[in-house]
Design a protein around this motif. Structure first.
Motif, PDB file in Angstrom:
ATOM      1  N   GLY A   1      56.517  37.532  48.218  1.00 25.81           N
ATOM      2  CA  GLY A   1      55.894  36.226  48.329  1.00 25.81           C
ATOM      3  C   GLY A   1      55.578  35.580  46.986  1.00 25.81           C
ATOM      4  O   GLY A   1      55.597  36.214  45.927  1.00 25.81           O
ATOM      5  N   ASP A   2      55.296  34.298  47.027  1.00 26.98           N
ATOM      6  CA  ASP A   2      54.859  33.524  45.873  1.00 26.98           C
ATOM      7  C   ASP A   2      53.564  34.128  45.338  1.00 26.98           C
ATOM      8  O   ASP A   2      52.618  34.391  46.088  1.00 26.98           O
ATOM      9  CB  ASP A   2      54.630  32.071  46.326  1.00 26.98           C
ATOM     10  N   ALA A   3      53.480  34.328  44.026  1.00 25.90           N
ATOM     11  CA  ALA A   3      52.273  34.909  43.430  1.00 25.90           C
ATOM     12  C   ALA A   3      51.036  34.066  43.709  1.00 25.90           C
ATOM     13  O   ALA A   3      49.910  34.580  43.683  1.00 25.90           O
ATOM     14  CB  ALA A   3      52.469  35.081  41.924  1.00 25.90           C
ATOM     15  N   GLN A   4      51.224  32.784  44.007  1.00 27.84           N
ATOM     16  CA  GLN A   4      50.074  31.927  44.312  1.00 27.84           C
ATOM     17  C   GLN A   4      49.345  32.385  45.568  1.00 27.84           C
ATOM     18  O   GLN A   4      48.165  32.086  45.757  1.00 27.84           O
ATOM     19  CB  GLN A   4      50.537  30.466  44.467  1.00 27.84           C
ATOM     20  N   ARG A   5      50.025  33.149  46.423  1.00 27.81           N
ATOM     21  CA  ARG A   5      49.377  33.658  47.631  1.00 27.81           C
ATOM     22  C   ARG A   5      48.220  34.615  47.293  1.00 27.81           C
ATOM     23  O   ARG A   5      47.374  34.872  48.139  1.00 27.81           O
ATOM     24  CB  ARG A   5      50.393  34.391  48.506  1.00 27.81           C
ATOM     25  N   THR A   6      48.188  35.140  46.085  1.00 35.62           N
ATOM     26  CA  THR A   6      47.135  36.079  45.704  1.00 35.62           C
ATOM     27  C   THR A   6      45.930  35.400  45.059  1.00 35.62           C
ATOM     28  O   THR A   6      44.946  36.056  44.749  1.00 35.62           O
ATOM     29  CB  THR A   6      47.678  37.112  44.699  1.00 35.62           C
ATOM     30  N   GLN A   7      46.003  34.077  44.840  1.00 41.03           N
ATOM     31  CA  GLN A   7      45.045  33.437  43.938  1.00 41.03           C
ATOM     32  C   GLN A   7      43.776  32.898  44.596  1.00 41.03           C
ATOM     33  O   GLN A   7      42.777  32.680  43.914  1.00 41.03           O
ATOM     34  CB  GLN A   7      45.746  32.292  43.190  1.00 41.03           C
ATOM     35  N   GLY A   8      43.791  32.648  45.902  1.00 35.98           N
ATOM     36  CA  GLY A   8      42.633  32.035  46.553  1.00 35.98           C
ATOM     37  C   GLY A   8      41.303  32.698  46.239  1.00 35.98           C
ATOM     38  O   GLY A   8      40.340  32.016  45.854  1.00 35.98           O
ATOM     39  N   PRO A   9      41.183  34.012  46.394  1.00 34.60           N
ATOM     40  CA  PRO A   9      39.895  34.659  46.123  1.00 34.60           C
ATOM     41  C   PRO A   9      39.389  34.423  44.704  1.00 34.60           C
ATOM     42  O   PRO A   9      38.176  34.363  44.477  1.00 34.60           O
ATOM     43  CB  PRO A   9      40.200  36.140  46.383  1.00 34.60           C
ATOM     44  N   GLY A  10      40.300  34.268  43.749  1.00 32.13           N
ATOM     45  CA  GLY A  10      39.886  34.004  42.373  1.00 32.13           C
ATOM     46  C   GLY A  10      39.269  32.629  42.194  1.00 32.13           C
ATOM     47  O   GLY A  10      38.561  32.379  41.214  1.00 32.13           O
ATOM     48  N   PHE A  11      39.525  31.719  43.128  1.00 32.67           N
ATOM     49  CA  PHE A  11      38.935  30.395  43.107  1.00 32.67           C
ATOM     50  C   PHE A  11      37.760  30.278  44.080  1.00 32.67           C
ATOM     51  O   PHE A  11      37.182  29.203  44.248  1.00 32.67           O
ATOM     52  CB  PHE A  11      39.975  29.328  43.479  1.00 32.67           C
ATOM     53  N   GLY A  12      37.450  31.371  44.763  1.00 33.30           N
ATOM     54  CA  GLY A  12      36.386  31.327  45.767  1.00 33.30           C
ATOM     55  C   GLY A  12      36.859  30.839  47.115  1.00 33.30           C
ATOM     56  O   GLY A  12      36.059  30.390  47.930  1.00 33.30           O
ATOM     57  N   ILE A  13      38.175  30.936  47.388  1.00 36.14           N
ATOM     58  CA  ILE A  13      38.749  30.424  48.632  1.00 36.14           C
ATOM     59  C   ILE A  13      39.352  31.589  49.406  1.00 36.14           C
ATOM     60  O   ILE A  13      40.187  32.327  48.878  1.00 36.14           O
ATOM     61  CB  ILE A  13      39.840  29.364  48.350  1.00 36.14           C
ATOM     62  N   ASP A  14      38.965  31.759  50.651  1.00 36.83           N
ATOM     63  CA  ASP A  14      39.469  32.866  51.463  1.00 36.83           C
ATOM     64  C   ASP A  14      40.849  32.541  52.040  1.00 36.83           C
ATOM     65  O   ASP A  14      41.300  31.398  52.041  1.00 36.83           O
ATOM     66  CB  ASP A  14      38.500  33.174  52.608  1.00 36.83           C
ATOM     67  N   ARG A  15      41.501  33.569  52.570  1.00 35.44           N
ATOM     68  CA  ARG A  15      42.777  33.392  53.254  1.00 35.44           C
ATOM     69  C   ARG A  15      42.896  34.458  54.322  1.00 35.44           C
ATOM     70  O   ARG A  15      42.200  35.479  54.303  1.00 35.44           O
ATOM     71  CB  ARG A  15      43.955  33.510  52.278  1.00 35.44           C
ATOM     72  N   THR A  16      43.774  34.199  55.310  1.00 32.09           N
ATOM     73  CA  THR A  16      44.102  35.183  56.332  1.00 32.09           C
ATOM     74  C   THR A  16      45.607  35.445  56.270  1.00 32.09           C
ATOM     75  O   THR A  16      46.316  34.883  55.424  1.00 32.09           O
ATOM     76  CB  THR A  16      43.730  34.688  57.741  1.00 32.09           C
ATOM     77  N   ALA A  17      46.119  36.256  57.189  1.00 35.20           N
ATOM     78  CA  ALA A  17      47.552  36.556  57.201  1.00 35.20           C
ATOM     79  C   ALA A  17      48.393  35.323  57.504  1.00 35.20           C
ATOM     80  O   ALA A  17      49.567  35.248  57.120  1.00 35.20           O
ATOM     81  CB  ALA A  17      47.841  37.650  58.221  1.00 35.20           C
TER      82      ALA A  17
END
Length: 441
Positions: free
Chosen positions: A49-65
């Motif tokens: 996957g795109d490395a950007q998929r890993t970045q949300g938590p670093g900005f304080g933004i959650d993600r799901t599958a």
């Protein structure tokens, strides 16, 4: 069904196909702009996957599958194919996609593209009508030509942004993440559009290159020129050459930005508006040349500071608006989120997440009168449309299974993700005129 099928011919770029091999923000955001203009964007990801998929938590933004708000900021209206380009079978599929494409958009560095055989020289021989577009951190020829180029280093740091924005004598600023990426994305999109237009005249493809560092210097044009005249940055707000282009604090502790660039023309009027009538005729301060010669800019700034502290923000906003003086209270993002100006003009669009509820995200900033506001479809998991595109290329179910088993492609086997079309406020309110997505003609 692909995302492009759902959009059903929307937009002036309907019928244009872009194969995107990009990660992170700037290049994907450029492709997003073109997707919101109606282009079919096929985003090719590696199996991880795109490395950007890993970045949300670093900005304080959650993600799901299946839901990733951070990814959506750069990837609305795209189709998702996952290929392993290190395997011959994966590269074969890539070349089949490129054979049908108008644009190849990439953010990979030149050495990686050459190893893959996806550099401009190689693809131009194979696909002479293909627009080849590369987003870079730095230019093609300087000492940093092979360096990685995130916006934080190439745009904010080396481009002079972080060091020039704070009050003089204070620590360097930290711009919001990807601030330069999103500005640069517009530049890349413009270059690709120009190349597409030129192909209508020449019938030939083109090489389009842009870099974050150059965009930072373009944005800093006045500062770069002023520095050569001795007006260096960062500046102190107590020393600006034009006191009418400055920030001032009001009686209730809020900050207002005043932007009246024609100091000489409006000096008398501004003095009267601010209750400083006795200074209206002062020839030592009533023009910028006089102000520079007298060295009294700090004095005038002090007068304005005292005047603005006599009223709260609401009263100043009313008065300055009545007098048609360009001004604006300094907004934080908390203010922007609820700003009617942003929502009324579809600069912010409300989308709905199953896990997080409603969120406002920025839309691409260009509109066409014949089409109205673009519908938005959110991003999908890695490999979500791999089967759709392999079938379009003529692969059978058995062949697709073989490709997947060999590791050449990745196919999404999780739950289906809703293809919800999120529309702008004026397209869904009861009294808004109906907006139909036009079909291809």
């Amino acid at each position: 069904m692909t995302v492009t099928d759902r959009l059903d011919g929307f937009g002036p770029l309907a019928g244009v196909t872009i194969v995107e091999l990009c990660e992170w923000v700037a290049a994907p955001a450029a492709a997003r702009i073109l997707a919101e203009m109606g282009a079919e964007v096929i985003k090719v990801e590696p199996p991880h996957g795109d490395a950007q998929r890993t970045q949300g938590p670093g900005f304080g933004i959650d993600r799901t599958a299946t839901e990733d708000p951070t990814l959506d900021l750069n990837n609305t209206n795209k189709n998702w194919v996952a290929l392993n380009l290190k395997r011959p079978e994966g590269m074969t599929v890539m070349k089949q996609l490129l054979a049908r494409a108008d644009v190849f958009m990439t953010s990979l560095r030149s050495q990686a593209l050459e190893r893959l055989g996806l550099d401009q020289e190689a693809l131009a021989k194979e696909f002479p009508r293909l627009i080849w577009a590369q987003n870079r951190g730095y230019g093609e020829w300087g000492p940093n030509r092979d360096a990685p180029g995130f916006d934080a280093v190439a745009w904010a740091a080396r481009g002079g942004v972080a060091a020039s924005f704070p009050e003089a004598g204070r620590e360097p600023a930290i711009p919001p993440q990807a601030f330069g990426d999103y500005n640069h994305a517009v530049v890349m999109a413009a270059g690709i559009l120009a190349a597409l237009f030129n192909r209508t005249r020449t019938g030939k493809g083109e090489k389009v290159v842009g870099n974050l560092y150059h965009t930072a210097l373009w944005g800093g044009s006045i500062g770069i020129l002023a520095t050569q005249s001795g007006a260096t940055y960062p500046k102190s707000r107590t020393q600006v050459p034009n006191p009418f282009n400055n920030t001032y604090q009001t009686a209730d502790g809020k900050w207002l930005l005043l932007c009246q660039p024609q100091y000489d023309k409006y000096f008398g009027a501004m003095m009267r508006i601010l209750g400083l009538d006795e200074y209206a005729g002062d020839e030592s301060v009533n023009s910028l040349p006089a102000l520079k010669a007298s060295g009294k800019a700090p004095h005038v700034i002090g007068l304005l500071e005292g005047a603005f502290r006599t009223r709260p923000m609401e009263e100043w906003t009313t008065l300055l608006t009545e007098q048609d003086v360009p001004h604006q209270a300094l907004f934080h993002y908390e203010d922007v989120i609820v700003d009617e100006e942003a929502h009324a003009n579809d600069a912010l669009r409300t989308v709905e997440y199953q896990a997080y509820g409603p969120r406002s995200i920025a839309t691409s900033p260009i509109r066409f009168g014949s089409y109205g506001d673009p519908p938005l479809l959110l991003s999908k998991p890695t490999g979500y449309h791999t089967v759709d595109y392999l079938e379009k290329l003529g692969y059978t179910t058995e062949q697709i299974a073989d490709l997947e088993a060999s590791g050449a492609v990745l196919v999404w086997h999780g739950e289906a993700v809703p293809d919800t079309l999120f529309r702008s406020r004026r397209q869904v309110v009861p009294d808004a005129p109906p907006k139909r997505i036009p079909h291809r003609t």
